[in-house]
Design a protein around this motif. Structure first.
Motif, PDB file in Angstrom:
ATOM      1  N   ASP A  27       9.641  -4.512  -6.876  1.00  0.00           N
ATOM      2  CA  ASP A  27      10.081  -5.174  -6.841  1.00  0.00           C
ATOM      3  C   ASP A  27      11.417  -5.335  -7.049  1.00  0.00           C
ATOM      4  N   ILE A  28      11.808  -5.929  -6.050  1.00  0.00           N
ATOM      5  CA  ILE A  28      12.982  -6.032  -4.950  1.00  0.00           C
ATOM      6  C   ILE A  28      13.832  -7.032  -5.543  1.00  0.00           C
ATOM      7  N   ARG A  29      14.055  -7.614  -7.040  1.00  0.00           N
ATOM      8  CA  ARG A  29      14.743  -7.688  -7.858  1.00  0.00           C
ATOM      9  C   ARG A  29      15.839  -7.049  -8.567  1.00  0.00           C
ATOM     10  N   TYR A  30      15.235  -5.706  -8.808  1.00  0.00           N
ATOM     11  CA  TYR A  30      16.162  -4.891  -9.373  1.00  0.00           C
ATOM     12  C   TYR A  30      17.994  -4.361  -8.572  1.00  0.00           C
ATOM     13  N   PHE A  31      17.333  -4.634  -7.579  1.00  0.00           N
ATOM     14  CA  PHE A  31      18.399  -4.251  -6.433  1.00  0.00           C
ATOM     15  C   PHE A  31      19.326  -5.159  -6.771  1.00  0.00           C
ATOM     16  N   TRP A  32      19.591  -6.472  -7.553  1.00  0.00           N
ATOM     17  CA  TRP A  32      20.891  -6.859  -7.821  1.00  0.00           C
ATOM     18  C   TRP A  32      20.602  -7.853  -9.181  1.00  0.00           C
ATOM     19  N   GLY A  33      20.073  -6.950  -9.619  1.00  0.00           N
ATOM     20  CA  GLY A  33      20.129  -6.760 -11.626  1.00  0.00           C
ATOM     21  C   GLY A  33      21.217  -6.169 -11.923  1.00  0.00           C
ATOM     22  N   ASN A  34      21.272  -5.746 -11.616  1.00  0.00           N
ATOM     23  CA  ASN A  34      22.561  -5.150 -11.972  1.00  0.00           C
ATOM     24  C   ASN A  34      21.952  -4.105 -14.151  1.00  0.00           C
ATOM     25  N   ASP A  35      21.076  -3.856 -13.044  1.00  0.00           N
ATOM     26  CA  ASP A  35      20.667  -2.999 -14.235  1.00  0.00           C
ATOM     27  C   ASP A  35      20.888  -1.416 -14.130  1.00  0.00           C
ATOM     28  N   LEU A  36      21.438  -1.214 -14.880  1.00  0.00           N
ATOM     29  CA  LEU A  36      21.609   0.388 -15.268  1.00  0.00           C
ATOM     30  C   LEU A  36      20.911   1.489 -14.688  1.00  0.00           C
ATOM     31  N   ARG A  37      18.878   0.845 -15.816  1.00  0.00           N
ATOM     32  CA  ARG A  37      18.914   1.936 -16.119  1.00  0.00           C
ATOM     33  C   ARG A  37      18.376   2.139 -14.933  1.00  0.00           C
ATOM     34  N   PHE A  38      18.133   0.976 -13.901  1.00  0.00           N
ATOM     35  CA  PHE A  38      16.960   1.152 -12.737  1.00  0.00           C
ATOM     36  C   PHE A  38      17.983   2.148 -12.180  1.00  0.00           C
TER      37      PHE A  38
END
Ligand code: DAH
Length: 342
Positions: free
Chosen positions: A327-338
């Motif tokens: 999922d490309i949305r992880y890149f700008w989601g700022n989710d530290l777990r990612f």
């Protein structure tokens, strides 16, 4: 002023001293009794005002009291100093058995990591980084690249416009080709043009409204399609692995002729076919082609003398393929777990 008074002061001073535990209070005590204007000091000095016959006895007693109080004071001062030192040592003591406090450190964003890997590979092949602006004009983003206003190929890039007519956010890094050519014409060029691009997209697992691209451009004499294929293949093998198969498919881009898309063998199923490669065994990683004569001319080169190749790739997509991110949305989601996984 009498012996009685002297004795009373003496008792008062002597009793007060052991109660004192702090330096400030001790200083007050000193000022009150034995300092320059302290009560005992003043009495010692006043001997001369007494009747002659009383002076000797009074003076002797007063001096005795003064010196006793002075040495008691010195002892007390010493004690207080020692206690304060002990206290501060105790407070500052380090308990080496305590677990450490975690110190959070930043990391390098996965897209940036891939970008840096890409820079290094192209740098080894003699390509230097050339940066251009994220805000472009319609001319450079489209028209100079052989995409006129009503060309149907404009549908390939949904555009963010600014409030200034003709000023847009770049939809790809390809306008950098024009800037680089105008900067270096008529000399040879070997550059990569990395940077953020923007598209007015419906955000989904595969599409974002902002993403990076790395454009590449080589211009010179006698640059051929075989140079493009060899260079891209060398790049793909370095980033995806030495024995990775690479294939070129004919495609269409307005700014290259001929145009191709580059596929690498799917690294998740090793080319057998899976959900990531939609059963084909191949994954697309870049668009490329020989620079269109119109584009060369717009950049200030004579297409009968010079030729060149260009390519464009997406670092986020390459990162997704390398790490199996779906999922490309992880890149700008700022989710530290990612982010912390990289
Ligand atoms: N600019 C294209 C895009 O955004 C990618 C691309 C394709 C760049 C072919 C090129 C090229 O330089 O030759 O989809």
């Amino acid at each position: 002023m009498s012996l009685q008074e002297l004795e009373r002061l003496y008792t008062e001073a002597k009793n007060a001293l052991p109660e004192i535990t702090e330096a400030a209070a001790l200083e007050n005590w000193e000022n009150k009794f034995i300092g320059r204007k302290g009560a005992i000091t003043l009495l010692v000095r006043s001997v001369g005002q007494l009747p002659k016959e009383d002076r000797a006895a009074f003076g002797q007693r007063a001096n005795q009291i003064k010196s006793e109080m002075e040495s008691a004071y010195a002892q007390r001062a010493d004690l207080i100093r020692q206690r304060e030192l002990a206290k501060s040592l105790e407070e500052g003591e380090i308990d080496v058995t305590l677990p450490g406090r975690p110190t959070p450190t930043g990391g390098i964003h996965p897209a940036t990591q891939t970008l840096r890997e890409i820079y290094a590979i192209w740098a080894d092949m003699g390509f230097q980084v050339f940066r251009t602006r994220e805000v472009e004009d319609d001319q450079t983003n489209f028209e100079m690249l052989n995409i006129p206003p009503h060309h149907p190929a404009r549908d390939m890039w949904d555009t963010f416009h600014t409030t200034t007519p003709g000023v847009i956010l770049r939809t790809h890094t390809s306008p950098g080709q024009i800037h680089a050519m105008r900067r270096f014409a008529p000399g040879p060029i070997r550059v990569i043009l990395p940077g953020m691009c923007f598209r007015y997209e419906q955000i989904s697992t595969r599409k974002e409204i902002q993403f990076n691209q790395v454009e590449g451009l080589a211009v010179g004499h006698n640059i051929r399609l075989s140079d493009l294929k060899g260079t891209i293949t060398a790049f793909a093998r370095r980033i995806f692995g030495e024995d990775r198969k690479v294939r070129f498919r004919g495609s269409y881009f307005p700014f290259t002729e001929p145009s191709m898309e580059v596929d690498v063998e799917c690294m998740l199923c090793e080319g057998k076919g899976c959900s990531v490669c939609s059963g084909t065994g191949w994954l697309e990683i870049a668009g490329c082609g020989m620079v269109h004569p119109v584009v060369l001319r717009n950049g200030g080169y004579d297409p009968t003398v010079h030729s060149g190749f260009a390519f464009g790739m997406g670092p986020e997509r390459i990162t997704m393929l390398k790490h199996g991110i779906n999922d490309i949305r992880y890149f700008w989601g700022n989710d530290l777990r990612f982010l912390e996984q990289f």
